[in-house]
Enzyme design. Structure first.
Site, PDB file in Angstrom:
ATOM      1  N   SER A  64       0.730  -1.274   0.027  1.00  0.00           N
ATOM      2  CA  SER A  64      -0.005   0.035   0.034  1.00  0.00           C
ATOM      3  C   SER A  64       1.043   1.138  -0.014  1.00  0.00           C
ATOM      4  CB  SER A  64      -0.959   0.048   1.095  1.00  0.00           C
ATOM      5  OG  SER A  64      -1.757   0.948   1.311  1.00  0.00           O
TER       6      SER A  64
ATOM      7  N   ASP B 180      -0.413  -3.608  -3.978  1.00  0.00           N
ATOM      8  CA  ASP B 180      -1.665  -2.576  -4.120  1.00  0.00           C
ATOM      9  C   ASP B 180      -1.133  -1.208  -3.792  1.00  0.00           C
ATOM     10  OD1 ASP B 180      -4.094  -2.509  -5.316  1.00  0.00           O
ATOM     11  OD2 ASP B 180      -4.986  -2.336  -3.356  1.00  0.00           O
TER      12      ASP B 180
ATOM     13  N   HIS C  23      -8.242  -4.797  -0.778  1.00  0.00           N
ATOM     14  CA  HIS C  23      -6.667  -4.148  -0.795  1.00  0.00           C
ATOM     15  C   HIS C  23      -5.590  -5.210  -0.232  1.00  0.00           C
ATOM     16  CE1 HIS C  23      -4.058  -0.830  -0.688  1.00  0.00           C
ATOM     17  NE2 HIS C  23      -3.960  -0.732   0.560  1.00  0.00           N
TER      18      HIS C  23
END
Length: 458
Positions: free
Chosen positions: A172, A196, A267
């Site tokens: 992330s 991601d 996610h």
């Protein structure tokens, strides 16, 4: 000094002193194992916790018990007690935003998966104190975290580590932290993998401020939530968009214990797929294509841009790409299942029908033992050839039956449907199999048709 900082410092000193006394050959006890930090909303409000970064080290010699790792670990007096091996490659794990201030529970699992796959040093970057609660403020911190990491990398260089031996794995927001570290070293870092990469406040950012292909010699990324928490644009040499990069199978009906877990299911799927790929139980292969829509319509079924070798998720060098120079910002698409090992077979279904008087609908089922894959095709009067991609749990050679059903009812007045041919093929073709075809089929409404195949797996 706040009590929390004192306790962390005390733990560090205890580990160092005890290691010197007992020597590196003696197994560490649970009390000596280092761990990532936690913080609370009350502590955040009371002290406005400043950015603190600590590093943990895991190797095959201490795979279950992390060591605190810092610049002092490289001094002559500390090198004997540190498990860091300068001659081995180093994986650097960087977590992302921590909305609730808790330590990421997946870090040890990822580190151990990396160590099972390769004999390396795994350095975990713990910046929970600066990554929690207010996202906009956390984004302001990420470059400072990268700067601190760069200091450590410089120290490791001075002790003989080469920049190309570092592989950063950022989750992330951690992917952009890794990207900025790469920027600071002018793209000479060996590899960066973004799981991601974060989207909010980065989708329109300049390449200097986010992960991009110039940040390392090779950059790969996995996208699983590009319509919400993840970024929707390519950020690497290869970008794997799983199931289109948005909604992941199994997340819509997730049974997470908390609403927070449910929200981040898409996610975090990138992380779980990546860890599964490290186990090597089955290949996760991406197909280059302009868009997910084109991919699902069967317009992209090979990897000609890579001279026939399709990129794979995991640790293989450059994801298995051998062409040079490596194309940049290439979108790759693949379908996955809802649970580990997440692998799925891409089956291309091609249906050719005789001209229709009216619109119709056909249900197609592929059967294997107790497993089945289903797809409904809307047939139009002006179209005679239809192509679509199905995700199937087993290979083409294991499919034993195909079923067709004319499902048109009140809204679809077409009676009989004459299908000139229905063909199935798997891509990418690993076994060079010929398509399986059945010709000249008449389907009446309410009368399902089926055909059994001879299984030819060998």
């Amino acid at each position: 000094m706040p009590r929390k900082q004192k306790s962390v410092l005390l733990c560090v000193l205890t580990v160092c002193i005890t290691s010197l006394v007992v020597g590196v050959e003696e197994k560490q006890t649970d009390e000596e194992c280092a761990d990532l930090n936690n913080t609370t909303w009350q502590e955040y409000r009371r002290h406005r916790v400043k950015l603190q970064v600590q590093y943990l080290l895991l190797t095959r010699r201490n795979i279950d018990c992390a060591q605190v790792f810092n610049q002092e670990s490289l001094t002559e007096t500390q090198q004997q007690s540190s498990y860091f091996n300068i001659s081995r490659p180093t994986k650097v794990i960087i977590h992302g935003y921590r909305a609730l201030g808790s330590k990421p529970s997946w870090v040890k699992q990822l580190a151990q998966a990396l160590l099972r796959a390769q004999d390396v040093n795994v350095v975990v970057v713990d910046w929970v104190y600066g990554a929690s609660f207010a996202y906009n403020l956390v984004v302001e911190n990420y470059k400072d975290v990268a700067l601190q990491i760069s200091v450590l990398i410089n120290q490791l260089q001075e002790h003989g580590c080469k920049l190309e031996s570092f592989h950063f794995i950022g989750v992330s927001l951690g992917a952009h932290v890794a990207g900025f570290v790469g920027t600071l070293f002018e793209g000479k870092i060996g590899r960066i993998t973004g799981l991601d990469p974060a989207g909010p406040m980065f989708k329109g950012a300049d390449t200097y401020d986010r992960l991009d292909p110039s940040d390392a010699q090779f950059v790969d990324a996995i996208h699983t939530d590009s319509d919400y928490f993840g970024i929707s644009i390519p950020v690497g040499h290869v970008d794997f968009f799983l199931n289109g990069g948005k909604d992941q199978t199994g997340c819509a009906r997730s049974r997470f214990a908390s609403m927070y877990g449910y929200v981040i299911c898409d996610h975090m799927r990138a992380l779980h797929v990546y860890m599964s790929a490290l186990n090597g139980s089955c290949p996760l292969v991406g197909i280059p294509c302009y868009s997910y829509e084109d991919f699902m319509k069967g317009r992209c079924v090979d990897c000609a841009i890579y001279k026939g070798t399709c990129p794979t998720v995991g640790l293989s060098e450059n994801c298995g790409i051998t062409v040079s120079p490596i194309p940049r910002e290439q979108k790759l698409f693949l379908l996955t299942s809802s649970s580990p090992p997440f692998c799925s077979h891409h089956i291309l279904l091609q249906l050719e029908v005789s001209p229709l008087d009216k619109s119709a609908e056909v249900e197609v089922k592929l059967m294997t033992d107790n497993l089945g894959t289903e797809r409904r095709l809307r047939l139009q009067r002006d179209t005679t050839v239809y192509r679509t991609v199905l995700s199937h749990p087993v290979a083409l050679c294991e499919i034993y039956s195909i079923q067709l059903k004319n499902t048109g009812a009140r809204f679809y007045r077409q009676g009989d449907i004459h299908i000139k041919s229905v063909c199935l093929s798997e891509f990418p073709s690993l076994r060079r199999e010929e398509p399986i075809c059945v010709n000249n089929i008449n389907i009446r409404r309410g009368a399902p048709w089926s055909h059994d195949f001879v299984q030819v797996c060998g």
